[in-house]
Design a protein around this motif. Structure first.
Motif, short mmCIF file in Angstrom:
data_model
loop_
_atom_site.label_atom_id
_atom_site.label_comp_id
_atom_site.label_asym_id
_atom_site.label_seq_id
_atom_site.Cartn_x
_atom_site.Cartn_y
_atom_site.Cartn_z
N GLN A 49 -62.43 -31.76 61.48
CA GLN A 49 -63.75 -31.97 62.09
C GLN A 49 -63.90 -31.13 63.36
O GLN A 49 -64.96 -30.57 63.62
N VAL A 50 -62.84 -31.07 64.15
CA VAL A 50 -62.89 -30.29 65.40
C VAL A 50 -63.05 -28.80 65.09
O VAL A 50 -63.89 -28.12 65.68
N ILE A 51 -62.26 -28.30 64.15
CA ILE A 51 -62.34 -26.88 63.79
C ILE A 51 -63.72 -26.52 63.27
O ILE A 51 -64.29 -25.49 63.64
N LEU A 52 -64.30 -27.39 62.46
CA LEU A 52 -65.62 -27.13 61.88
C LEU A 52 -66.76 -27.53 62.83
O LEU A 52 -67.92 -27.22 62.55
N GLY A 53 -66.42 -28.21 63.92
CA GLY A 53 -67.45 -28.69 64.84
C GLY A 53 -68.36 -29.71 64.17
O GLY A 53 -69.54 -29.80 64.46
N ASP A 54 -67.78 -30.48 63.26
CA ASP A 54 -68.55 -31.39 62.42
C ASP A 54 -68.15 -32.84 62.67
O ASP A 54 -67.49 -33.46 61.85
N PHE A 55 -68.53 -33.34 63.84
CA PHE A 55 -68.26 -34.75 64.14
C PHE A 55 -69.32 -35.23 65.14
O PHE A 55 -69.81 -34.46 65.95
N PRO A 56 -69.68 -36.49 65.03
CA PRO A 56 -70.70 -37.00 65.97
C PRO A 56 -70.10 -37.23 67.35
O PRO A 56 -68.96 -37.66 67.48
N ARG A 57 -70.89 -36.91 68.38
CA ARG A 57 -70.46 -37.21 69.75
C ARG A 57 -70.36 -38.71 69.95
O ARG A 57 -69.47 -39.18 70.63
N THR A 58 -71.30 -39.43 69.35
CA THR A 58 -71.29 -40.89 69.46
C THR A 58 -71.59 -41.51 68.10
O THR A 58 -72.31 -40.93 67.28
#
Length: 140
Positions: A49-58
């Motif tokens: 998720q971090v590598i793809l920038g694919d995660f919700p901040r909250t």
């Protein structure tokens, strides 16, 4: 209370939760029998998720269905906000009250903790700032 006792446990059990505490009136000690229950927590996104920038901040979870304007929570309502570790660090570095409150949450208000959180909390003074921009705003 254990993290498994939170009404949203089935929805969050697969997340890498590093910290959860009671928040709001319970944390500040001004809750009443009519107070709802609020939780704040921090989760670590997966490496993918971090590598793809694919995660919700909250991630926000609520027991009350819908968001009816002006309808106040009661003592049967539970709200939970999980913040990604990355976003939490950004907030803490800005001196945001919510993040500082979490860094200072007493042990009796902690629902879940981890070695990572204990290390962050041990170094919480590194997040202290003298910049008051977020609180004062621009003065002209």
């Amino acid at each position: 209370m254990e993290i498994q006792d939170i009404p949203f446990y089935e929805k969050i059990k697969d997340l890498n939760i590093i910290f959860v505490c009671r928040f709001g009136s319970h944390l500040y000690g001004n809750n009443t029998p009519e107070s709802d229950c609020d939780y704040k927590g921090i989760y670590m996104p997966t490496a993918e998720q971090v590598i793809l920038g694919d995660f919700p901040r909250t991630i926000n979870l609520k027991t009350k269905e819908g968001n009816v304007e002006g309808l106040k929570n009661d003592n049967s309502d539970v709200d939970m906000e999980l913040i990604s570790l990355h976003y939490f660090i950004q907030l803490a570095l800005k001196g945001e009250t919510m993040a500082i409150d979490m860094l200072h949450a007493p042990e009796e208000m902690t629902i879940h903790t981890s070695a990572m959180w204990k290390e962050i909390q041990k170094n919480r003074s590194k997040f202290y700032t003298k910049k008051l921009d977020a609180f004062v705003g621009q003065i002209s």
